[in-house]
Design a protein around this motif. Structure first.
Motif, PDB file in Angstrom:
ATOM      1  N   SER A  46      50.288  27.236  51.434  1.00 40.09           N
ATOM      2  CA  SER A  46      50.960  28.447  51.894  1.00 40.09           C
ATOM      3  C   SER A  46      49.992  29.448  52.520  1.00 40.09           C
ATOM      4  O   SER A  46      50.349  30.138  53.456  1.00 40.09           O
ATOM      5  CB  SER A  46      51.788  29.083  50.776  1.00 40.09           C
ATOM      6  N   VAL A  47      48.754  29.519  52.014  1.00 41.76           N
ATOM      7  CA  VAL A  47      47.779  30.398  52.686  1.00 41.76           C
ATOM      8  C   VAL A  47      47.497  29.873  54.076  1.00 41.76           C
ATOM      9  O   VAL A  47      47.425  30.634  55.031  1.00 41.76           O
ATOM     10  CB  VAL A  47      46.401  30.429  51.973  1.00 41.76           C
ATOM     11  N   LEU A  48      47.340  28.569  54.132  1.00 44.24           N
ATOM     12  CA  LEU A  48      47.043  27.959  55.418  1.00 44.24           C
ATOM     13  C   LEU A  48      48.146  28.298  56.418  1.00 44.24           C
ATOM     14  O   LEU A  48      47.877  28.657  57.563  1.00 44.24           O
ATOM     15  CB  LEU A  48      46.928  26.439  55.243  1.00 44.24           C
ATOM     16  N   ALA A  49      49.381  28.219  55.954  1.00 47.42           N
ATOM     17  CA  ALA A  49      50.507  28.519  56.834  1.00 47.42           C
ATOM     18  C   ALA A  49      50.395  29.944  57.365  1.00 47.42           C
ATOM     19  O   ALA A  49      50.551  30.185  58.574  1.00 47.42           O
ATOM     20  CB  ALA A  49      51.815  28.327  56.080  1.00 47.42           C
ATOM     21  N   ILE A  50      50.087  30.877  56.471  1.00 48.28           N
ATOM     22  CA  ILE A  50      49.986  32.271  56.911  1.00 48.28           C
ATOM     23  C   ILE A  50      48.826  32.447  57.886  1.00 48.28           C
ATOM     24  O   ILE A  50      48.934  33.131  58.904  1.00 48.28           O
ATOM     25  CB  ILE A  50      49.833  33.204  55.693  1.00 48.28           C
ATOM     26  N   ILE A  51      47.719  31.780  57.587  1.00 47.47           N
ATOM     27  CA  ILE A  51      46.573  31.871  58.488  1.00 47.47           C
ATOM     28  C   ILE A  51      46.968  31.356  59.880  1.00 47.47           C
ATOM     29  O   ILE A  51      46.655  31.986  60.892  1.00 47.47           O
ATOM     30  CB  ILE A  51      45.382  31.050  57.948  1.00 47.47           C
ATOM     31  N   LEU A  52      47.677  30.245  59.887  1.00 50.03           N
ATOM     32  CA  LEU A  52      48.075  29.689  61.175  1.00 50.03           C
ATOM     33  C   LEU A  52      48.974  30.654  61.942  1.00 50.03           C
ATOM     34  O   LEU A  52      48.785  30.873  63.135  1.00 50.03           O
ATOM     35  CB  LEU A  52      48.790  28.344  60.976  1.00 50.03           C
ATOM     36  N   ILE A  53      49.912  31.237  61.229  1.00 51.73           N
ATOM     37  CA  ILE A  53      50.818  32.181  61.901  1.00 51.73           C
ATOM     38  C   ILE A  53      50.031  33.337  62.508  1.00 51.73           C
ATOM     39  O   ILE A  53      50.187  33.678  63.693  1.00 51.73           O
ATOM     40  CB  ILE A  53      51.864  32.732  60.902  1.00 51.73           C
ATOM     41  N   ILE A  54      49.142  33.921  61.684  1.00 51.27           N
ATOM     42  CA  ILE A  54      48.363  35.049  62.183  1.00 51.27           C
ATOM     43  C   ILE A  54      47.500  34.614  63.365  1.00 51.27           C
ATOM     44  O   ILE A  54      47.369  35.325  64.368  1.00 51.27           O
ATOM     45  CB  ILE A  54      47.489  35.642  61.057  1.00 51.27           C
ATOM     46  N   THR A  55      46.919  33.416  63.236  1.00 49.80           N
ATOM     47  CA  THR A  55      46.068  32.918  64.314  1.00 49.80           C
ATOM     48  C   THR A  55      46.852  32.804  65.625  1.00 49.80           C
ATOM     49  O   THR A  55      46.389  33.236  66.683  1.00 49.80           O
ATOM     50  CB  THR A  55      45.493  31.535  63.948  1.00 49.80           C
ATOM     51  N   VAL A  56      48.033  32.244  65.510  1.00 54.98           N
ATOM     52  CA  VAL A  56      48.842  32.078  66.715  1.00 54.98           C
ATOM     53  C   VAL A  56      49.154  33.442  67.332  1.00 54.98           C
ATOM     54  O   VAL A  56      48.947  33.672  68.525  1.00 54.98           O
ATOM     55  CB  VAL A  56      50.148  31.322  66.393  1.00 54.98           C
ATOM     56  N   ILE A  57      49.593  34.373  66.487  1.00 51.10           N
ATOM     57  CA  ILE A  57      49.919  35.702  67.017  1.00 51.10           C
ATOM     58  C   ILE A  57      48.702  36.336  67.673  1.00 51.10           C
ATOM     59  O   ILE A  57      48.752  36.800  68.819  1.00 51.10           O
ATOM     60  CB  ILE A  57      50.425  36.624  65.888  1.00 51.10           C
ATOM     61  N   LEU A  58      47.566  36.296  66.940  1.00 50.08           N
ATOM     62  CA  LEU A  58      46.384  36.966  67.455  1.00 50.08           C
ATOM     63  C   LEU A  58      45.867  36.318  68.729  1.00 50.08           C
ATOM     64  O   LEU A  58      45.355  37.007  69.614  1.00 50.08           O
ATOM     65  CB  LEU A  58      45.277  36.984  66.396  1.00 50.08           C
ATOM     66  N   SER A  59      46.025  35.006  68.842  1.00 50.69           N
ATOM     67  CA  SER A  59      45.468  34.402  70.045  1.00 50.69           C
ATOM     68  C   SER A  59      46.316  34.748  71.268  1.00 50.69           C
ATOM     69  O   SER A  59      45.830  34.704  72.390  1.00 50.69           O
ATOM     70  CB  SER A  59      45.287  32.895  69.878  1.00 50.69           C
ATOM     71  N   PHE A  60      47.580  35.116  71.023  1.00 47.52           N
ATOM     72  CA  PHE A  60      48.367  35.638  72.150  1.00 47.52           C
ATOM     73  C   PHE A  60      47.952  37.052  72.499  1.00 47.52           C
ATOM     74  O   PHE A  60      47.835  37.424  73.651  1.00 47.52           O
ATOM     75  CB  PHE A  60      49.859  35.613  71.815  1.00 47.52           C
ATOM     76  N   VAL A  61      47.719  37.831  71.456  1.00 43.94           N
ATOM     77  CA  VAL A  61      47.420  39.244  71.659  1.00 43.94           C
ATOM     78  C   VAL A  61      46.044  39.444  72.268  1.00 43.94           C
ATOM     79  O   VAL A  61      45.846  40.272  73.136  1.00 43.94           O
ATOM     80  CB  VAL A  61      47.525  39.999  70.316  1.00 43.94           C
TER      81      VAL A  61
END
Ligand SMILES: Nc1ncnc2c1ncn2[C@@H]1O[C@H](COP(=O)(O)OP(=O)(O)OP(=O)(O)O)[C@@H](O)[C@H]1O
Ligand SMILES: Nc1ncnc2c1ncn2[C@@H]1O[C@H](COP(=O)(O)OP(=O)(O)OP(=O)(O)O)[C@@H](O)[C@H]1O
Ligand SMILES: [Mg+2]
Ligand SMILES: [Mg+2]
Lengths: 322, 518, 340, 329
Positions: free
Chosen positions: D11-26
């Protein structure tokens, strides 16, 4: 001879011992102005320590408690600086705190996240909310009457804030020892599964615990804002770890199920006497921390050995009698 | 001299205020199965703990192992000498794998930096499990196993140690009959190998099946040691309780009144499905089945602990909507859980606090505060009527023996004056004296108009206590019968269902033996 | 060890045996009330145990020694308003002649200063102003407005361009004096360099060099065309400069901020820090004690008065705001001349 | 099944991935190698401490003195620097002495926890006050800046291999070593066993006190290593520099799935926890979130992460206890 002193009474004696020692060896410690000083300094910390203790009895911890206090202070301050009266301001302040407490309570009791994690998160969260509201600036400028709460006297000698503390000491004592909620708090702290299987609604018990702790934080915040005539994001932040220390020095079981109001209050007194006494002696402020840390360890080490000793004695007596 | 592997004499143990053992003797021969029996609180577990080095005995006792003075300071010393102990409450590590659990403790005296050899560990674990005829993934964490499987892991660990003496403190209390039979076979094998076994159990029939000799304790005192051939069940009971106890099948047909409690199409995904059940006034309804058949889940669903359950319930004609245990208690439902120590009691708190926990709201005075006098009187009353020993309301519950703890749990619910009592494995680990008392109590409650549903895996108990029997199997009701017409074989067949086709032979045997002995 | 703790109680470091006070110092420091005939001056910093306030402590003690007064330099270990008030209350109990406070939160010390005044204690503020009505004297290192504007000017000068992108780092969002300086700097940019773009709100660094370093790294990444960093609070410029130094962008990104010269030296040398602007905190401590003594003796300072070891001071029109002097720039050239 | 067991980490990994995806767009910079190296290097100290804290939390204890302990060692390093020669031997010496000092301080905690049986949070609250009080008393909070450091140490700090800074190697070494200890040594097994069931561990002959001693000493040992990392990272010694960091360390460990009640916790999980906090810090500026709202976002993510994890965990527990309900015949 047989009546063994309870942990709390021993702590009380230690507090008295320190008081006497400081009075003898620290000039001006036992002066009327200093005594009144201490009476003014006690309540804000005492209230937060009590709130922390109640949470610890359930086996939890509230790391967000000082930010709840600050948030509550901000609520009250905003009301007053926007022209509302003292009473509405206090009510809003308390409501702000209760909202925080309810948030902690919901996440802890409904979702079941361990309190240390929840409050670690909400500590940052509440701090953030205060920053977002105040931009980090202090809010000040309250009506003169408001400053009476933290600075005023009752009958000319007893600080009003001390009376407020006394009231909450008694209230907390009654709630914990005589109310059914209090009974459930202790039972929950010892074994939450068994309380659930006894028809206790754990979530309700916990919810009230976090609400009560936040109420105490709010009262403390009102005293602090009144005393300091201002509020800022870090209001009372130095009380966080201290309040945990006071609760455990006071005998509260960090794993839950045990804790007494008087124990915590004695611990608060001990901290107060030491801090004040060492300040008067002109000791380096850092040394005060060292002494408090040392006392925490020494007292608990002493408890350990005295427990061990008395257990040995107890094990031996029936044998000899037989 | 050397025929004994273990000789303990004049062993006493005093706890603050309690003399748990008083001049006790226990002598175990090589290669025998020695049963240690006695009522709850007789001191069996305490004696074992002395043997194992968990408690130090009072001075003056004699303790020899293999003819030599056993100088045992800590549990590890006993292990190294060749003793393995399976404790009543198990000693497993839920977060470790099956293999690790079996292996652990072997190298406790080695250097901390010793490298763990996963290969040899798994080999050893596999061997032990094979002896028990068990097939479990060695990498599975123990917390994911059923209680019965956990019990078997504990036994496997003792086997893996190549011990000379294995102590089993109530190993069968949570095993199904199939597993019990496996255990008997293992014990037989151990005997052949010359390994001694000390076996503690309250199930007398099984004791006669496995044991060679009995040592009986009563109230912390040594009563005597008897050969299996020189004493029968009644005789043993008399030695244990000091009086005769009769224990037989319920032959009377209860006069049943109107419907008291009813549930219909109760389902909970992954637990049970389409359960219909009716309880009449004046009858005790037993739910039996194999361990893991979903009985406890069903009970906990009625009691509001398990959420998201479909179906309807009625109590005394009123439809119940229960979403928490609090609701359940308010509506008059009580539940005595199977895990007494973790679910039934708050062990660190006093008997008085435990007894009044469900009803504390009703014990308030005008100021809405707890009325201590009323509370104390009430507790005293139940301590007396249930004969809880020691009768000290202020004592914390962890100081009581298993049977007395159970009495406190029951007392707690009696004080709540429920309309319906669900009691889960009511006499698990409870001695025969207390057992009959509890059974009588259940009958008394029924006569007073309280509905009783009893979940039990112990067929003799089911047959002697209940009026009607429901058999559950894999989450469904497999059959229903009146106790007077019930027959053990029939019940087992229903309980086993189609699984019984493979294992049927195994499981019928114990029942067969039961029949012969009754 | 005991020497140091006594040192803050009375006039004394070891060579201070010139005056009589140190002989009886050991016993009198405890009961240091006005009864022993000596003047007792308490100087309360925002917190103890950070380099800046240590420097002013040295100055304050030096002044105590030179002027023959007892100096009690004590404060909370965290920059916490409540803790500071307690320290002041304890000082009131100790019976001081003058208490000088650098308030963490000006409003919060108001009640306690009032109390001090009621007990006949002279009250002053230093470093950061308290309520103007309340204090008898207000000692300021520099004029806040001037200081903020000066830093802004220095930054523009270092950048060498009047249109560029800058970021602002601060110690903490709730530090009143830092906020004042930042406001002044912003005003300066607005009024005189309208083409300077401030790319983000002030970024807090928890008063830690390491945090400032990391935030600056992130800033450099997020705004690759950044031209300058204005870092207020003493550790912040060091962290910012460290990041610039490590990235090797000394020539592209200018850093100006408030820092002590000795700490700044390694960064000033290679230009990763362009200018550190501050004042002499030792002198500030010295001045505070000197003025405290005047106050206790019933005197008031005058504009242009020469204070020994400090220099010429400015007194504002209100008669009680004392400005020590203009901000002082520390650069590659002069940083090694200072010992704080 | 494997995945289920690793659930918490998942579940941490999932959150990290989500944040990573968002941040790499931003922010285009976010997903660059350099940025990630910076993130990891910048969190080496927290990471090393979190690894030690993982062992402590597995045994169901907690250590709030870590930041103070580490600071005490950094200050000792600073004083030592004055006596050390300016060649490579001083780097070696520092690597011997700093962990040793840390270990002694940690052992003091361990002694009080294991022998005197004071709850760890209390002991370490006490030693937190003692360590940090003494450090401030002795140093008076003064910085020691890099001008006083031996050049060899500064050179060590600047080593890069294959473009990766030395600190990251140090971090990796600590992580790997501790993972190995937990998985393959007897003492590591004992740590897990004690956390799983303290009573059982005594019964199978595990020396409870020794294991507690070990985890606290090991924490101290890693504190010593973290002190070296901190000193080389900031090239300065700031007695206040780590204040309050203990909460971040604890947050990282529990976000990584270690259970505060003991028995559960893993090095990979902790590393993910550290990473989550790290990218949040980093992302705030990259995503240009208003400073006044940064804490709100951080706090909210922590609360959401721990809640999500708890809910997920429960759902899986429930599934695990399911039985195979018979189909209607
Ligand atoms: N740690 C303890 N402190 C005080 N009294 C104890 C302790 N442990 C056991 N006792 C007491 O010692 C007596 C013997 O208990 P023990 O657990 O040995 O009984 P038992 O024969 O195993 O009973 P059961 O069949 O119920 O398990 C009981 O009266 C119990 O209350
Ligand atoms: N907390 C749990 N963790 C893992 N498995 C569980 C848990 N609770 C129940 N189970 C499993 O769920 C299944 C149904 O259990 P349930 O307790 O309802 O059955 P039961 O018929 O009452 O058997 P028992 O006699 O064991 O109580 C069993 O396989 C049981 O092992
Ligand atoms: Mg027993
Ligand atoms: Mg069951």
């Amino acid at each position: 001879m047989n009546a063994k002193l309870s942990k709390e009474s021993i702590l009380g004696l230690i507090a008295i011992g320190i008081f006497v020692g400081m009075s003898l060896f620290t000039p001006r410690f036992f002066s009327s102005s200093n005594l009144s000083n201490m009476m003014f300094q006690l309540p804000e910390f005492g209230l937060i320590a009590l709130g922390m203790m109640v949470v610890i009895i359930t086996g939890g911890i509230d790391l967000s408690i000082t930010y709840i206090a600050a948030f509550s202070g901000v609520g009250a301050a905003l009301m007053m600086t926007n022209g509302f009266g003292i009473l509405p301001a206090i009510i809003v302040g308390i409501l702000f705190a209760l909202a925080c407490g309810a948030f902690n309570g919901i996440v802890v009791s409904r979702i079941g996240v361990p309190p240390i994690l929840v409050t670690l998160g909400t500590m940052v969260l509440f701090e953030g909310v205060i920053l977002a509201i105040t931009s980090g600036n202090a809010i000040s400028g309250f009506p003169d009457a408001y400053s009476l709460i933290g600075n005023g006297y009752y009958m000319g000698i007893i600080p009003l804030s001390l009376l407020i503390l006394l009231f909450f000491i008694i209230l907390t004592g009654i709630l914990l020892n005589k109310s059914t909620w209090g009974r459930r708090v202790y039972m929950y702290g010892s074994n939450d599964t068994a309380t659930l299987f006894s028809g206790v609604k754990n979530s309700k018990v916990l919810m009230k615990v976090y609400l009560y702790a936040s109420l105490l934080a709010a009262v403390s915040a009102i005293i602090m804002t009144s005393r300091y005539n201002s509020v800022k994001v870090d209001l009372g932040s130095s009380y966080l770890l201290q309040s945990v220390a006071a609760a455990v020095l006071g005998g509260t079981n960090i794993h839950g199920g045990y804790g007494k109001v008087m124990g915590t209050i004695y611990a608060v007194l001990i901290f107060q006497f030491i801090r004040n006494g060492l300040n008067l002696m002109g000791a380096h402020s850092s040394l005060v921390d060292v002494v408090i840390g040392a006392i925490l360890i020494v007292v608990l080490t002493f408890n350990f050995f005295s427990d061990k000793f008395s257990r040995k004695k107890a094990e031996n007596t029936p044998e000899k009698a037989a | 001299m050397s025929e004994y592997i273990l000789e303990m004499e004049h062993i006493s143990k005093t706890f603050p205020g309690v003399k748990a053992l008083d001049n006790v003797e226990l002598k175990v021969q090589k290669g025998e199965v020695h049963a240690l029996i006695g009522e709850n609180g007789a001191g069996k577990s305490t004696l074992i703990k002395v043997l194992a080095g968990i408690h130090g005995a009072d001075e003056g006792g004699k303790y020899l192992f293999e003819g030599e003075k056993a100088d045992i300071q800590e549990p590890m010393d006993a292990t190294l000498k060749g003793m393995s102990i399976i404790y009543q409450d198990l000693s497993l590590f839920p977060n470790l794998s099956v293999a690790e659990n079996i292996y652990i403790g072997r190298d406790s005296k080695k250097k901390p930096w010793t490298k763990i050899n996963w290969k040899s560990m798994k080999k050893l674990a596999n061997k032990a499990l094979a002896e028990l005829d068990m097939d479990i993934d060695l990498n599975k964490k123990v917390e994911l196993l059923s209680i019965a499987q956990q019990q078997m892991i504990e036994i496997a660990r003792a086997l893996a140690f190549d011990s000379k003496l294995i102590v089993m403190d109530e190993p069968t209390s949570s095993l199904s009959s199939g597993e019990v039979e496996k255990l008997y076979n293992v014990i037989d094998k151990l005997k052949e190998r010359g390994i001694s076994v000390i076996f503690i159990s309250h199930k007398l029939k099984e004791l006669f099946r496995v044991s060679d000799r009995f040592t009986v304790l009563r109230d912390g005192q040594y009563v005597g040691t008897y050969d299996v051939n020189e004493i029968d069940e009644q005789g043993l009971i008399k030695k244990m309780v000091g009086r005769e106890v009769v224990y037989e099948t319920n032959k009377e047909k209860a006069e049943t009144g109107e419907k008291l409690f009813e549930i219909s199409s109760f389902s909970k995904e992954g637990n049970f499905k389409d359960i219909d059940l009716t309880l009449h006034r004046g009858e005790i309804l037993a739910i039996t089945g194999l361990v893991g058949s979903g009985r406890t889940e069903l009970a906990q669903s009625i009691f509001g602990i398990t959420k998201n359950v479909q179906g309807e319930m009625w109590l005394k004609g009123e439809e119940l909507k229960i979403s928490s245990s609090e609701d359940a208690v308010k509506k008059g439902i009580a539940y005595v859980p199977e895990a007494r120590q973790t679910q039934g009691l708050v062990l660190e708190q006093s008997v008085i606090n435990n007894m009044t926990l469900p009803i504390i709201d009703t014990l308030r005075n005008k100021l809405k505060l707890i009325d201590r006098n009323v509370e104390k009187n009430l507790t005293d009353q139940y301590i007396k009527s249930l004969d809880v020993r020691p009768a000290i309301p202020e004592l914390t519950a962890d100081k009581l023996s298993g049977g007395n703890q159970q009495k406190v749990v029951i007392g707690k619910w009696l004080s709540a004056q429920p309309k319906l009592l669900i009691i889960d494995e009511p006499t698990n680990g409870i001695d025969i004296g207390a057992k009959t008392e509890i059974h009588k109590l259940l009958r008394r409650m029924v006569n007073e108009g309280i509905g009783v549903i009893m979940i039990s895996s112990e067929l003799p108990e089911v047959l002697s206590v209940s009026d009607r029997i429901l058999v559950m199997s894999r989450g469904r009701i497999a059959g229903e019968m009146n106790t007077v017409d019930a027959d053990q074989e029939e019940i087992m067949k229903l309980a086993l269902d189609n699984e019984g086709i493979e294992s049927g032979n195994d499981t019928k045997t114990p029942n067969g033996t039961h029949h012969q002995e009754v | 060890v005991s020497e140091e703790s006594a040192g803050s109680g009375n006039s004394g470091s070891s060579d201070g045996e010139t005056s009589g006070s140190s002989g009886e110092g050991e016993s009198s420091s405890g009961e240091s009330g006005s009864d022993d005939g000596n003047t007792d001056i308490a100087v309360v910093p925002k917190l103890v145990g950070i380099p800046y306030f240590n420097a002013s402590e040295t100055g304050a003690e030096q002044a105590g020694e030179d002027l023959g007064v007892n100096v009690e330099y004590t404060g909370p270990t965290e920059a916490d308003a409540a803790a500071q008030v307690k320290v002041i209350e304890d000082l009131i109990s100790q019976g001081m002649d003058t208490i000088a406070v650098a308030p963490n939160d000006p409003a919060s010390v108001e009640p306690v200063l009032k109390k001090a005044k009621e007990q006949g204690i002279n009250v002053m503020d230093w470093d950061t102003p308290a309520d103007k009505e309340l204090v008898d004297l207000s000692v300021k290192q520099v004029d806040d407005e001037e200081f903020g504007r000066h830093m802004a000017e220095k930054l523009v000068e270092a950048m060498g361009t009047e249109d560029g992108k800058i970021a602002i780092l601060t110690g903490g969002l709730s530090a009143a004096n830092l906020n004042l300086w930042i406001e002044a700097a912003k005003k300066e940019f607005n009024e005189n360099y309208p083409n300077i773009e401030i790319v983000s709100e002030k970024i807090p660094t928890e008063e830690k060099q390491q945090v400032a370093y990391q935030k600056t790294l992130d800033l450099l990444k997020s705004y690759p065309d950044l031209d300058g960093v204005l870092a207020v609070s003493t550790p912040a410029p060091l962290g910012a400069a460290q990041a610039v130094q490590e990235q090797g962008v000394q020539d592209e990104v200018s850093v100006v901020g408030s820092a002590l010269p000795t700490d700044s030296e390694p960064f000033l040398e290679d230009g990763s820090l362009d200018t550190a602007v501050l004042w002499n905190p030792k002198k500030l401590g010295y001045l505070t004690v000197a003025l405290g003594k005047m106050l206790a003796e019933g005197e008031m300072p005058e504009d242009g008065q020469q204070i020994e070891n400090v220099g010429e001071i400015t007194v504002k029109d209100d008669g009680k705001t004392v400005i020590m002097g203009p901000p002082q720039d520390f650069t590659k050239e002069n940083a090694s001349d200072f010992d704080f | 099944m494997k995945l289920l067991l690793k659930q918490k980490e998942f579940s941490v990994l999932a959150i990290i991935l989500i944040i990573t995806v968002i941040l790499s767009f931003v922010s285009p910079v976010f997903l660059t190698v350099q940025n990630w190296l910076d993130i990891i290097e910048g969190n080496t100290v927290i990471g090393i401490l979190a690894i030690g804290m993982t062992l402590i939390i597995i045994t169901s204890d907690i250590d709030v003195s870590v930041a103070a302990l580490t600071t005490a060692v950094t200050v000792s390093i600073g004083y030592l620097f004055q006596f050390l020669p300016d060649n490579w031997s001083s780097v070696v010496l520092i690597f011997l002495i700093a962990p040793l000092i840390g270990m002694l301080l940690g052992a003091f905690n361990g002694l009080l926890v294991s022998r005197i049986k004071i709850p760890a949070i209390v002991v370490t609250l006490g030693t937190l006050n003692i360590f940090s009080g003494l450090v401030l008393y002795i140093t008076n909070g003064n910085y020691i800046n890099s001008t006083n450091f031996p050049d060899s140490f500064l050179a060590f700090s600047n080593i890069e291999m294959a473009g990766i800074p030395i600190l990251i190697y140090l971090f990796a070494l600590v992580a790997f070593g501790t993972w190995f200890i937990l998985k393959y040594t007897l003492i590591g097994r004992s740590v897990l066993a004690i956390g799983g069931n303290a009573q059982s561990s005594v019964r199978v002959g595990i020396n409870f006190e020794k294991v507690k001693m070990f985890v606290f000493s090991y924490m101290g040992f890693l504190g010593g290593i973290a002190a070296i990392a901190q000193t080389s990272y900031t090239s300065a010694i700031d007695p206040n520099g780590l204040a309050g960091m203990e909460l971040t360390v604890i947050a990282a460990v529990v976000l990584g799935g270690a259970n505060i009640h003991g028995g559960r916790g893993s090095i990979p999980g902790t590393l993910l926890g550290v990473l989550l906090l790290a990218i949040m810090q980093n992302g705030m500026i990259l995503a240009r979130i208003d400073v006044f709202w940064q804490n709100v976002v951080t706090g909210a993510i922590i609360v959401i992460a721990v809640s999500y994890d708890e809910i997920n965990h429960r759902r899986n527990q429930e599934k695990l206890s399911n039985i195979d309900v018979k189909e209607a015949s």
